[in-house]
Structures are given as structure tokens and as C-alpha cells.
Design a protein around this motif. Sequence first.
Motif, PDB file in Angstrom:
ATOM      1  N   LEU A  22       0.801  -1.220   0.000  1.00 12.90           N
ATOM      2  CA  LEU A  22       0.000   0.000   0.000  1.00 12.90           C
ATOM      3  C   LEU A  22       0.831   1.267   0.000  1.00 12.90           C
ATOM      4  CD1 LEU A  22      -2.815  -0.975   2.545  1.00 12.90           C
ATOM      5  CD2 LEU A  22      -2.938  -0.953   0.053  1.00 12.90           C
ATOM      6  N   ALA A  23       2.130   1.157   0.242  1.00 10.19           N
ATOM      7  CA  ALA A  23       2.988   2.343   0.300  1.00 10.19           C
ATOM      8  C   ALA A  23       3.069   3.012  -1.067  1.00 10.19           C
ATOM      9  CB  ALA A  23       4.387   1.955   0.779  1.00 10.19           C
ATOM     10  N   PRO A  24       3.126   4.333  -1.105  1.00 16.03           N
ATOM     11  CA  PRO A  24       3.275   5.029  -2.392  1.00 16.03           C
ATOM     12  C   PRO A  24       4.585   4.647  -3.070  1.00 16.03           C
ATOM     13  CG  PRO A  24       2.672   6.552  -0.631  1.00 16.03           C
ATOM     14  CD  PRO A  24       3.032   5.265   0.029  1.00 16.03           C
ATOM     15  N   ARG A  25       4.595   4.725  -4.394  1.00 20.47           N
ATOM     16  CA  ARG A  25       5.803   4.391  -5.133  1.00 20.47           C
ATOM     17  C   ARG A  25       6.900   5.382  -4.792  1.00 20.47           C
ATOM     18  NH1 ARG A  25       5.380   0.866  -9.439  1.00 20.47           N
ATOM     19  NH2 ARG A  25       3.263   0.095  -9.833  1.00 20.47           N
ATOM     20  N   GLY A  26       8.131   4.871  -4.876  1.00 19.08           N
ATOM     21  CA  GLY A  26       9.277   5.709  -4.561  1.00 19.08           C
ATOM     22  C   GLY A  26       9.953   5.242  -3.288  1.00 19.08           C
ATOM     23  N   ALA A 161      -5.563  -2.113  -3.066  1.00 20.74           N
ATOM     24  CA  ALA A 161      -5.833  -2.685  -1.742  1.00 20.74           C
ATOM     25  C   ALA A 161      -6.040  -4.196  -1.835  1.00 20.74           C
ATOM     26  CB  ALA A 161      -7.055  -2.009  -1.120  1.00 20.74           C
ATOM     27  N   ILE A 162      -6.766  -4.653  -2.868  1.00 24.16           N
ATOM     28  CA  ILE A 162      -6.996  -6.089  -3.031  1.00 24.16           C
ATOM     29  C   ILE A 162      -5.682  -6.798  -3.334  1.00 24.16           C
ATOM     30  CG2 ILE A 162      -8.117  -7.822  -4.468  1.00 24.16           C
ATOM     31  CD1 ILE A 162     -10.458  -5.938  -4.796  1.00 24.16           C
ATOM     32  N   ASP A 163      -4.857  -6.207  -4.202  1.00 19.03           N
ATOM     33  CA  ASP A 163      -3.564  -6.819  -4.525  1.00 19.03           C
ATOM     34  C   ASP A 163      -2.696  -6.936  -3.274  1.00 19.03           C
ATOM     35  OD1 ASP A 163      -4.381  -6.935  -7.109  1.00 19.03           O
ATOM     36  OD2 ASP A 163      -3.205  -5.236  -7.806  1.00 19.03           O
ATOM     37  N   ALA A 164      -2.617  -5.838  -2.509  1.00 18.80           N
ATOM     38  CA  ALA A 164      -1.780  -5.844  -1.311  1.00 18.80           C
ATOM     39  C   ALA A 164      -2.305  -6.846  -0.285  1.00 18.80           C
ATOM     40  CB  ALA A 164      -1.728  -4.445  -0.705  1.00 18.80           C
ATOM     41  N   ALA A 165      -3.618  -6.919  -0.119  1.00 18.96           N
ATOM     42  CA  ALA A 165      -4.201  -7.856   0.845  1.00 18.96           C
ATOM     43  C   ALA A 165      -3.931  -9.299   0.437  1.00 18.96           C
ATOM     44  CB  ALA A 165      -5.698  -7.604   0.962  1.00 18.96           C
ATOM     45  N   ALA A 166      -4.000  -9.579  -0.881  1.00 19.78           N
ATOM     46  CA  ALA A 166      -3.750 -10.947  -1.343  1.00 19.78           C
ATOM     47  C   ALA A 166      -2.311 -11.363  -1.070  1.00 19.78           C
ATOM     48  CB  ALA A 166      -4.060 -11.053  -2.836  1.00 19.78           C
ATOM     49  N   TRP A 167      -1.352 -10.495  -1.397  1.00 19.97           N
ATOM     50  CA  TRP A 167       0.051 -10.825  -1.141  1.00 19.97           C
ATOM     51  C   TRP A 167       0.335 -10.916   0.353  1.00 19.97           C
ATOM     52  CZ3 TRP A 167       2.941 -12.867  -4.654  1.00 19.97           C
ATOM     53  CH2 TRP A 167       2.711 -12.596  -6.009  1.00 19.97           C
ATOM     54  N   SER A 168      -0.334 -10.088   1.147  1.00 20.55           N
ATOM     55  CA  SER A 168      -0.182 -10.161   2.600  1.00 20.55           C
ATOM     56  C   SER A 168      -0.663 -11.502   3.127  1.00 20.55           C
ATOM     57  CB  SER A 168      -0.968  -9.014   3.245  1.00 20.55           C
ATOM     58  OG  SER A 168      -1.011  -9.156   4.651  1.00 20.55           O
ATOM     59  N   ALA A 169      -1.802 -11.976   2.609  1.00 25.45           N
ATOM     60  CA  ALA A 169      -2.339 -13.276   3.041  1.00 25.45           C
ATOM     61  C   ALA A 169      -1.397 -14.409   2.652  1.00 25.45           C
ATOM     62  CB  ALA A 169      -3.716 -13.491   2.428  1.00 25.45           C
ATOM     63  N   ILE A 170      -0.836 -14.357   1.436  1.00 24.42           N
ATOM     64  CA  ILE A 170       0.082 -15.402   0.996  1.00 24.42           C
ATOM     65  C   ILE A 170       1.304 -15.448   1.904  1.00 24.42           C
ATOM     66  CG2 ILE A 170       1.660 -16.055  -0.856  1.00 24.42           C
ATOM     67  CD1 ILE A 170      -1.210 -16.776  -1.408  1.00 24.42           C
ATOM     68  N   ALA A 171       1.865 -14.291   2.239  1.00 22.99           N
ATOM     69  CA  ALA A 171       3.048 -14.253   3.103  1.00 22.99           C
ATOM     70  C   ALA A 171       2.736 -14.810   4.488  1.00 22.99           C
ATOM     71  CB  ALA A 171       3.563 -12.816   3.214  1.00 22.99           C
ATOM     72  N   ALA A 172       1.589 -14.419   5.054  1.00 25.72           N
ATOM     73  CA  ALA A 172       1.221 -14.891   6.390  1.00 25.72           C
ATOM     74  C   ALA A 172       0.965 -16.398   6.397  1.00 25.72           C
ATOM     75  CB  ALA A 172      -0.014 -14.133   6.880  1.00 25.72           C
ATOM     76  N   ILE A 173       0.284 -16.899   5.378  1.00 26.91           N
ATOM     77  CA  ILE A 173       0.002 -18.338   5.301  1.00 26.91           C
ATOM     78  C   ILE A 173       1.297 -19.128   5.161  1.00 26.91           C
ATOM     79  CG2 ILE A 173      -1.033 -20.115   3.842  1.00 26.91           C
ATOM     80  CD1 ILE A 173      -3.292 -18.081   3.267  1.00 26.91           C
ATOM     81  N   ALA A 174       2.205 -18.651   4.304  1.00 23.68           N
ATOM     82  CA  ALA A 174       3.479 -19.354   4.110  1.00 23.68           C
ATOM     83  C   ALA A 174       4.285 -19.401   5.398  1.00 23.68           C
ATOM     84  CB  ALA A 174       4.285 -18.677   3.006  1.00 23.68           C
ATOM     85  N   ALA A 175       4.277 -18.295   6.156  1.00 23.25           N
ATOM     86  CA  ALA A 175       5.026 -18.263   7.412  1.00 23.25           C
ATOM     87  C   ALA A 175       4.389 -19.167   8.463  1.00 23.25           C
ATOM     88  CB  ALA A 175       5.109 -16.821   7.932  1.00 23.25           C
ATOM     89  N   HIS A 176       3.075 -19.112   8.577  1.00 24.04           N
ATOM     90  CA  HIS A 176       2.404 -19.905   9.602  1.00 24.04           C
ATOM     91  C   HIS A 176       2.474 -21.400   9.300  1.00 24.04           C
ATOM     92  CE1 HIS A 176      -0.908 -21.177  12.320  1.00 24.04           C
ATOM     93  NE2 HIS A 176      -0.482 -20.158  13.035  1.00 24.04           N
ATOM     94  N   SER A 177       2.632 -21.756   8.022  1.00 26.98           N
ATOM     95  CA  SER A 177       2.671 -23.170   7.651  1.00 26.98           C
ATOM     96  C   SER A 177       3.907 -23.877   8.176  1.00 26.98           C
ATOM     97  CB  SER A 177       2.618 -23.304   6.117  1.00 26.98           C
ATOM     98  OG  SER A 177       1.366 -22.879   5.623  1.00 26.98           O
ATOM     99  N   PHE A 178       4.909 -23.138   8.616  1.00 30.67           N
ATOM    100  CA  PHE A 178       6.088 -23.767   9.202  1.00 30.67           C
ATOM    101  C   PHE A 178       5.821 -24.318  10.599  1.00 30.67           C
ATOM    102  CE2 PHE A 178       8.460 -21.323   6.006  1.00 30.67           C
ATOM    103  CZ  PHE A 178       9.352 -22.288   5.582  1.00 30.67           C
TER     104      PHE A 178
END
Length: 276
Positions: A22-26, A161-178
Motif C-alpha cells: 500500500l505504500a506510495p511508489r518511490g 488494496a486487493i492486490d496488497a491484501a492478497a500478497w499479505s495473506a500469501i506471506a502470512a500463510i506461508a510463514a504460519h505453515s512452518f
Amino acid sequence: VAGSRAGSAALALGLAVLGAGLAPRGWWRHAASAVAASLAVALAGFQVSFMTRSDWVVTWLPAAWRQPAWALFHDNRLFLVETSFRLVRRAPLAGTGLGSFGDTVQRVMEVKVGAFYAHNDWAQWIAETGLLGAAVAGVLVWVFLRGRRRRDGAAASATPAIDAAAWSAIAAIAAHSFHDWHLHVPANACLAAVAAGLALSGAGIDERDAEAPAAGPGGPAPGERAGASRVGRAAPAILAAACLLAMALLSRDAWADGERRRLRDALAHARLAAAD
């Protein structure tokens, strides 16, 4: 927040990835991405030390933290992870079969305990599918990393927002799966599949939908665009082949499970007949 250490780590990583998306570019996005990457590296380092029982790490901690840290490095879930890798050594190429962990783990346990899951989806996946499954997982990780890189370099998304939320969910799921087996819960697996689809759909998989610059200085050469197009056409064929392979392996596992039940019933009938 919920008293789960793995859940807290997954939440932290998910929030960091969400902030980077969600951070602005730059400079803002570069800084947020650096924070998320640093947290991911720190979690990966902890995971390596956790799975190798690196007790020497405990000696570096303040005295008040040493006892809880020692208990963490001797968690019962680590015993199941180590047992999973014993299964890998028994069947390194294709694993023991999908869904077979609960039936096969007893054969390699040093201390017999009841367990249906390894409390580590990554370790259980490798135990059940072997090096072939690990290669498939590696390809999927590469696809997601490549998609994320292309998302960062593409034009601004209409649904950031949808793109950022999707990537956030993937990262959290991958981490928790350990540290858990939540992907064996159908609802969680379905949610992960939806998040993965949303993440990749916004990653510019079809370059014709992206605002690609014209060929010339700073733009992709015709050969590069043709190569990307060939990769895009090959991806469905690869996915279809992987699905067919999975169906064949599942059929094998279903047949083996049926034979196991028939053998168990035959043994039970034989014992009852001998008792009579």
C-alpha cells in the motif's frame, strides 16, 4: 494477540507485506519493502535455528529469556518435523504418498506418539511427495516471486488494496505453515487458493493486459515479448500435467488405503475365528 507465537509472527509478516503493497511508489515503497524483506529473513533465520535445535542461540539471550527460549527449541512439534525428514530418507524420490503421514510416521518414530499431521505443512509436503514435490513447491515459490516482481514493475493497479491484501495473506500463510497444519483444513486451503488466485491475477500474468512500452530504448525487445508469451502458453500445459500426476498419485494412494483396510479386516476376522 491470540497467544500463538507462530500466529504472531505470521501476523507481523503479513502486516509488513501489506504496508509494502500500500505504500506510495518511490522511497516509501522501497523502505516498506526493505522492512518486510528484513522481517522475512529474520523469520527464516529463526526457522533454520529452530529446526536444527541450535541451543547455542539461547546463550546469547538475556537471562530472563533463556528458559522460555530453551522450551521453544525443545517443542514437541520439532520432534514431528524431525520424524518427517526420517520419512524423506525412507522414500526420497516420490515420498510416502499424499495423506499418508498419519499411517507411516509410526514406523520411524523413536518414541511412539499419536500424530496425524507434522505441525509443519512444508515438512509434511516433502515427506509425502519427496523430491518431486519439493521441486513443484520450488517452482510455485518462483512463480509467486516472479509475479510479485512484475507487479512492482507494472503500471499502477486499479485495485491496489486487493492486490496488497492478497500478497499479505500469501506471506502470512506461508510463514504460519512452518508451525502448523492449517492447510489440511479445507476452509483454510480454500482461502489460501483464493488469495493465491487474487495475487497472481494482479501480477500481470498476461502481458497483453499490461501497459507495456513500445519496442525501442527502454522497452522490451520483440524476442523478449515472444519468449514471455511462450512461457505464458506453456504454463497451462505444465499445470495440467501436474494435475494429471497428482490424480495418478491420489489413485495409487486410494488403492493402497483400500488394500490396507481389507488386510486389517482379514486379520480381525482371522483372530476372531481363532478365538472361537
